[in-house]
Design a protein around this motif. Structure first.
Motif, mmCIF file in Angstrom:
data_model
loop_
_atom_site.group_PDB
_atom_site.id
_atom_site.type_symbol
_atom_site.label_atom_id
_atom_site.label_comp_id
_atom_site.label_asym_id
_atom_site.label_seq_id
_atom_site.Cartn_x
_atom_site.Cartn_y
_atom_site.Cartn_z
ATOM 1 N N MET A 107 31.382 -26.094 97.704
ATOM 2 C CA MET A 107 32.633 -25.997 97.094
ATOM 3 C C MET A 107 34.192 -26.226 97.683
ATOM 4 S SD MET A 107 32.011 -21.927 95.405
ATOM 5 C CE MET A 107 33.812 -21.915 94.704
ATOM 6 N N ILE A 108 33.741 -26.352 99.089
ATOM 7 C CA ILE A 108 34.859 -26.739 100.055
ATOM 8 C C ILE A 108 34.972 -28.351 99.662
ATOM 9 C CG2 ILE A 108 35.465 -27.557 102.329
ATOM 10 C CD1 ILE A 108 33.917 -25.056 103.477
ATOM 11 N N ALA A 109 34.125 -28.809 99.327
ATOM 12 C CA ALA A 109 34.212 -30.426 98.922
ATOM 13 C C ALA A 109 34.930 -30.625 97.848
ATOM 14 C CB ALA A 109 32.701 -31.009 98.950
ATOM 15 N N VAL A 110 34.395 -29.711 96.675
ATOM 16 C CA VAL A 110 35.183 -30.040 95.464
ATOM 17 C C VAL A 110 36.589 -29.553 95.552
ATOM 18 C CG1 VAL A 110 35.295 -28.741 92.997
ATOM 19 C CG2 VAL A 110 32.931 -29.376 94.322
ATOM 20 N N MET A 111 36.805 -28.433 96.388
ATOM 21 C CA MET A 111 38.311 -28.167 96.558
ATOM 22 C C MET A 111 39.172 -29.229 97.079
ATOM 23 S SD MET A 111 39.735 -24.960 99.167
ATOM 24 C CE MET A 111 39.266 -26.339 100.407
ATOM 25 N N ILE A 112 38.830 -29.789 98.013
ATOM 26 C CA ILE A 112 39.607 -30.743 98.748
ATOM 27 C C ILE A 112 39.869 -32.055 97.620
ATOM 28 C CG2 ILE A 112 39.643 -32.516 100.576
ATOM 29 C CD1 ILE A 112 38.013 -30.342 102.500
ATOM 30 N N LEU A 113 38.510 -32.589 97.079
ATOM 31 C CA LEU A 113 38.693 -33.306 96.047
ATOM 32 C C LEU A 113 39.694 -33.146 94.942
ATOM 33 C CD1 LEU A 113 34.971 -34.594 95.391
ATOM 34 C CD2 LEU A 113 36.584 -35.471 96.764
ATOM 35 N N VAL A 114 39.859 -31.896 94.607
ATOM 36 C CA VAL A 114 40.835 -31.582 93.454
ATOM 37 C C VAL A 114 42.360 -31.717 93.996
ATOM 38 C CG1 VAL A 114 41.656 -29.283 92.342
ATOM 39 C CG2 VAL A 114 39.311 -29.924 92.220
ATOM 40 N N SER A 115 42.438 -31.232 95.138
ATOM 41 C CA SER A 115 43.722 -31.481 95.786
ATOM 42 C C SER A 115 44.183 -33.121 95.812
ATOM 43 C CB SER A 115 43.554 -31.097 97.312
ATOM 44 O OG SER A 115 43.033 -31.964 98.268
#
Length: 389
Positions: free
Chosen positions: A184-192
């Motif tokens: 979920m950290i990876a997804v959060m950073i990609l969304v940013s």
């Protein structure tokens, strides 16, 4: 020429305080919400709240009630309306569950016959299933104890019923156990990355068209490719600025997440942050080029806003589809978004052993960005796109 146009685009976007604030806000909100949510969930999972249940025919099972009491499952009459009850002068919430012991519960238990217990609850409620599991866990524990005592009373070892002895040995590490959280950290950073360039992409395309400055710009002795490339690099700058802020904020906040309380571990250090930052560079260019292509083909500023909002779900939707379909192929790790998501996920788990997918994803993402830039540049040669007809 591209550098001159880029300088002009950067100055124009910096003057737009809304774009700057949107880029910063999109990067800040994600890590703060993520850290707050997981800290709350970890604390909630460790603390066992007192649950109030209505027990009927309590005199039939005094020993069982003692077990419930040890597990903080206490008796309280169910309220006629709502779920609020008063305990020692304070308002508490009733679970809405009734545990009813049969009228002959004690008699059948003494005769070594199955004694009936009714667990009455509304399974459609949000917390009903977890509360029922707590109740059944106590009942199963009591049942196991009674069965063992009955066997020993008859001179039979309880081990007779144990056909297999299964030993579960967990070879995972505290870091690998954190798989879901780290993913979920990876997804959060990609969304940013996608969120931070949204306003700039809209303003520098559909916004300039409505202000009639786009037509004047294209009338200058510059190629449409130079114009689009400058706008893409400008929007990509905001993507990387948002991603950088998101990574730095995660670097500061994640040590405060009490992962150790649930047997998990995650070391977010400067080396990891720098590696993630490098992986995101081509994705920032891709996000900018994709959003500009979308916004330029919208007929109005509002229409561009509607379209670009859907691009934000790309870093969530695309990896999710790949995971759900369970289609395995090496090329999937090379396509934009999926390549970066998998690389960051493996990196934070300490499982990144092959660098070919990372390199191929880097190259293919830049090539896809170039293709989108060429497509947009060619589209701007049409009056329909320039004038939004």
């Amino acid at each position: 020429m591209i550098m001159s146009l880029l300088k002009k685009e950067v100055l124009d976007s910096i003057r737009d305080k809304r774009s700057v604030m949107a880029a910063l806000l999109g990067a800040v909100v994600g890590p703060i919400m993520f850290v707050g949510m997981f800290s709350f969930q970890i604390e909630k999972s460790r603390s066992q709240e007192t649950m109030y249940v209505e027990f009927e025919n309590q005199q039939q099972a005094p020993q069982l009630l003692e077990l419930f009491d040890r597990e903080d499952i206490l008796h309280a009459p169910k309220p006629e309306t709502g779920k609020t009850i008063e305990i020692d002068g304070e308002d508490e919430t009733h679970s809405g569950i009734t545990v009813r012991f049969a009228e002959d519960f004690a008699e059948r238990l003494a005769a070594a016959k199955p004694a009936e217990v009714f667990v009455i609850a509304d399974h459609s409620e949000q917390d009903a299933n977890s509360n029922i599991r707590r109740i059944k866990s106590v009942l199963n524990s009591y049942q196991g104890s009674v069965v063992s005592m009955r066997l020993m009373a008859r001179g039979i070892s309880p081990n007779v019923g144990a056909v297999l002895k299964v030993t579960d040995r967990d070879t995972s590490t505290p870091t690998s156990k954190s798989g879901m959280i780290l993913g979920m950290i990876a997804v959060m950073i990609l969304v940013s990355v996608f969120v931070s360039s949204t306003n700039v992409s809209i303003d520098t395309s559909a916004g300039e068209r409505e202000r009639n400055s786009l037509e004047l710009l294209l009338m200058q002795p510059v190629s449409t490719f130079d114009v689009v490339a400058a706008k893409t690099l400008n929007a990509a700058f905001y993507s990387m600025a948002g991603a950088t802020l998101s990574i730095l904020l995660s670097l500061v906040l994640f040590p405060f997440v009490p992962l150790h309380k649930v047997g998990l571990a995650f070391n977010f250090d400067l080396v990891l942050a720098a590696q993630i930052w490098l992986i995101l560079i081509p994705l920032a260019v891709f996000a900018a080029s994709f959003q500009l292509a979308t916004a330029f083909h919208a007929k109005s500023f509002k229409e561009a806003q509607s379209y670009i909002q859907y691009t934000i779900i790309i870093p969530v939707f695309v990896p999710m589809v790949v995971q759900i379909t369970e289609y395995k192929h090496v090329i999937l790790g090379w396509i934009p978004v999926v390549s970066q998501q998998q690389a960051i996920s493996q990196l934070v788990k300490g499982e990144l052993n092959e660098y070919l997918p990372v390199v191929m994803g880097f190259v293919i993402t830049l090539l896809a960005s170039l293709a989108l830039t060429l497509f947009t540049a060619r589209s701007l040669r049409s009056e329909k796109v320039v004038l939004g007809l």
